[in-house]
Design a protein around this motif. Sequence first.
Motif, PDB file in Angstrom:
ATOM      1  N   ARG A  20      15.052  59.409  -1.431  1.00 21.07           N
ATOM      2  CA  ARG A  20      14.187  59.947  -2.358  1.00 21.07           C
ATOM      3  C   ARG A  20      12.568  59.904  -1.895  1.00 21.07           C
ATOM      4  N   SER A  21      11.530  60.336  -2.217  1.00 23.69           N
ATOM      5  CA  SER A  21      10.399  60.346  -1.481  1.00 23.69           C
ATOM      6  C   SER A  21       9.989  59.190  -2.154  1.00 23.69           C
ATOM      7  N   ALA A  22       8.957  58.578  -1.851  1.00 26.46           N
ATOM      8  CA  ALA A  22       7.926  57.832  -2.351  1.00 26.46           C
ATOM      9  C   ALA A  22       7.848  57.651  -4.273  1.00 26.46           C
ATOM     10  N   SER A  23       7.086  59.444  -4.101  1.00 27.23           N
ATOM     11  CA  SER A  23       6.756  58.857  -5.046  1.00 27.23           C
ATOM     12  C   SER A  23       7.690  59.075  -6.804  1.00 27.23           C
ATOM     13  N   GLU A  24       8.829  59.672  -6.328  1.00 22.60           N
ATOM     14  CA  GLU A  24      10.226  59.619  -7.166  1.00 22.60           C
ATOM     15  C   GLU A  24      10.271  57.754  -7.067  1.00 22.60           C
ATOM     16  N   ILE A  25      10.561  57.649  -5.822  1.00 21.61           N
ATOM     17  CA  ILE A  25      10.922  55.874  -6.076  1.00 21.61           C
ATOM     18  C   ILE A  25       9.731  55.715  -7.052  1.00 21.61           C
ATOM     19  N   SER A  26       9.081  55.154  -6.506  1.00 21.25           N
ATOM     20  CA  SER A  26       7.884  54.443  -7.642  1.00 21.25           C
ATOM     21  C   SER A  26       7.709  54.870  -9.460  1.00 21.25           C
ATOM     22  N   ALA A  27       8.034  56.537  -9.436  1.00 24.13           N
ATOM     23  CA  ALA A  27       7.803  57.088 -10.817  1.00 24.13           C
ATOM     24  C   ALA A  27       9.390  56.355 -11.226  1.00 24.13           C
ATOM     25  N   ASP A  28      10.014  56.196 -10.386  1.00 21.35           N
ATOM     26  CA  ASP A  28      11.381  55.896 -11.211  1.00 21.35           C
ATOM     27  C   ASP A  28      11.328  54.198 -11.016  1.00 21.35           C
ATOM     28  N   LEU A  29      10.575  53.588 -10.758  1.00 16.78           N
ATOM     29  CA  LEU A  29      10.546  51.958 -10.893  1.00 16.78           C
ATOM     30  C   LEU A  29       9.570  51.987 -12.029  1.00 16.78           C
ATOM     31  N   GLN A  30       8.990  52.855 -12.439  1.00 18.49           N
ATOM     32  CA  GLN A  30       7.862  52.236 -13.823  1.00 18.49           C
ATOM     33  C   GLN A  30       8.943  52.645 -14.071  1.00 18.49           C
ATOM     34  N   GLU A  31       9.930  53.754 -13.976  1.00 18.02           N
ATOM     35  CA  GLU A  31      10.396  53.634 -15.970  1.00 18.02           C
ATOM     36  C   GLU A  31      11.478  52.589 -16.300  1.00 18.02           C
ATOM     37  N   LEU A  32      11.906  51.993 -15.261  1.00 22.87           N
ATOM     38  CA  LEU A  32      13.066  51.067 -14.771  1.00 22.87           C
ATOM     39  C   LEU A  32      12.376  49.229 -15.462  1.00 22.87           C
ATOM     40  N   ALA A  33      10.851  49.289 -15.141  1.00 20.34           N
ATOM     41  CA  ALA A  33      10.203  48.440 -15.446  1.00 20.34           C
ATOM     42  C   ALA A  33      10.338  48.039 -17.253  1.00 20.34           C
ATOM     43  N   LEU A  34      10.609  49.640 -17.764  1.00 19.66           N
ATOM     44  CA  LEU A  34      10.163  49.488 -19.288  1.00 19.66           C
ATOM     45  C   LEU A  34      11.667  49.363 -20.477  1.00 19.66           C
ATOM     46  N   VAL A  41      20.702  45.891  -9.107  1.00 17.92           N
ATOM     47  CA  VAL A  41      19.770  47.054  -8.752  1.00 17.92           C
ATOM     48  C   VAL A  41      18.841  45.797  -7.838  1.00 17.92           C
ATOM     49  N   THR A  42      18.814  44.268  -7.943  1.00 20.28           N
ATOM     50  CA  THR A  42      18.643  43.386  -6.764  1.00 20.28           C
ATOM     51  C   THR A  42      18.041  43.566  -5.645  1.00 20.28           C
ATOM     52  N   ARG A  43      19.053  43.940  -5.097  1.00 17.42           N
ATOM     53  CA  ARG A  43      18.465  43.860  -3.835  1.00 17.42           C
ATOM     54  C   ARG A  43      17.971  45.425  -3.054  1.00 17.42           C
ATOM     55  N   ARG A  44      18.404  46.410  -3.836  1.00 22.62           N
ATOM     56  CA  ARG A  44      17.373  47.486  -3.050  1.00 22.62           C
ATOM     57  C   ARG A  44      16.218  46.998  -4.124  1.00 22.62           C
ATOM     58  N   CYS A  45      16.128  46.418  -5.136  1.00 24.63           N
ATOM     59  CA  CYS A  45      14.611  46.774  -5.316  1.00 24.63           C
ATOM     60  C   CYS A  45      13.974  44.951  -4.681  1.00 24.63           C
ATOM     61  N   LEU A  46      14.525  44.529  -3.898  1.00 24.17           N
ATOM     62  CA  LEU A  46      13.555  43.577  -3.069  1.00 24.17           C
ATOM     63  C   LEU A  46      13.319  44.418  -1.186  1.00 24.17           C
ATOM     64  N   GLU A  47      15.036  45.143  -1.238  1.00 19.62           N
ATOM     65  CA  GLU A  47      14.206  45.561   0.116  1.00 19.62           C
ATOM     66  C   GLU A  47      12.737  46.478  -0.147  1.00 19.62           C
ATOM     67  N   LEU A  48      12.703  46.714  -1.192  1.00 24.35           N
ATOM     68  CA  LEU A  48      11.517  48.818  -1.838  1.00 24.35           C
ATOM     69  C   LEU A  48      10.653  47.382  -1.459  1.00 24.35           C
ATOM     70  N   LEU A  49      10.796  45.604  -2.083  1.00 20.27           N
ATOM     71  CA  LEU A  49       9.371  45.506  -1.990  1.00 20.27           C
ATOM     72  C   LEU A  49       8.370  46.018  -0.119  1.00 20.27           C
ATOM     73  N   GLY A  50       9.423  45.679   0.783  1.00 15.09           N
ATOM     74  CA  GLY A  50       8.800  45.849   2.112  1.00 15.09           C
ATOM     75  C   GLY A  50       8.634  47.356   2.735  1.00 15.09           C
ATOM     76  N   HIS A  51       8.682  48.264   1.168  1.00 15.04           N
ATOM     77  CA  HIS A  51       8.220  50.344   1.807  1.00 15.04           C
ATOM     78  C   HIS A  51       7.441  50.147   2.147  1.00 15.04           C
ATOM     79  N   ASP A  52       7.171  50.912   3.558  1.00 15.80           N
ATOM     80  CA  ASP A  52       6.106  51.589   3.817  1.00 15.80           C
ATOM     81  C   ASP A  52       4.653  51.751   2.743  1.00 15.80           C
ATOM     82  N   VAL A  53       4.633  52.305   1.452  1.00 20.17           N
ATOM     83  CA  VAL A  53       3.575  52.930   0.090  1.00 20.17           C
ATOM     84  C   VAL A  53       3.829  52.154  -0.583  1.00 20.17           C
ATOM     85  N   SER A  54       2.608  51.214  -0.798  1.00 24.45           N
ATOM     86  CA  SER A  54       1.862  50.035  -1.069  1.00 24.45           C
ATOM     87  C   SER A  54       2.076  50.667  -3.376  1.00 24.45           C
ATOM     88  N   GLU A  55       2.115  51.673  -3.932  1.00 21.36           N
ATOM     89  CA  GLU A  55       2.815  51.670  -4.779  1.00 21.36           C
ATOM     90  C   GLU A  55       4.187  51.620  -5.063  1.00 21.36           C
TER      91      GLU A  55
END
Length: 161
Positions: A20-34, A41-55
């Motif tokens: 999925r695109s960075a903007s889609e992942i970012s939007a889903d993470l924002q929703e997840l955080a609510l 999803v622990t491992r995946r969120c940890l992996e996303l800490l190394g994503h190219d996009v700061s958001e």
Amino acid sequence: MPTPDPSPQNDWASRLTSDRSASEISADLQELALQESVSGVTRRCLELLGHDVSEVRLWASEALESVVQPEPAEATSLVAWLDELIDRQAVAARESTADLDASELADQMYWTATMLGRIGAAAAAADPTLARLEKLGDDPQAAAYHAAAARAGRARKSLTA
């Protein structure tokens, strides 16, 4: 017979895939955080800490801090992930790898140790790996990793509590 709805955990895991695109992942993470609490999803969120996009990194961190609840079944995967991160740091230190982003790697180590600590005694097998991370706190050349090392020390205490 109708197909049952996927569990919320599986739904979040499928929404955070790398195809999925960075903007889609970012939007889903924002929703997840609510959400109140999300597991699986622990491992995946940890992996996303190394994503190219700061958001994406920002919202992955927010989700880990606020709602991600690691399950004991995730401990083995998290230990393997932390071993991999520590190995990457060691190789980079030996080879003076300039392209390694130490702050991103340190964040991943910090949050992985945090998640293992949240699991507690069910993650007792993580102790040797957390001890490896904790030793980075004694290395003046590894200053970027000192907070992660300190977190590993606290996580180790929770393994026996």
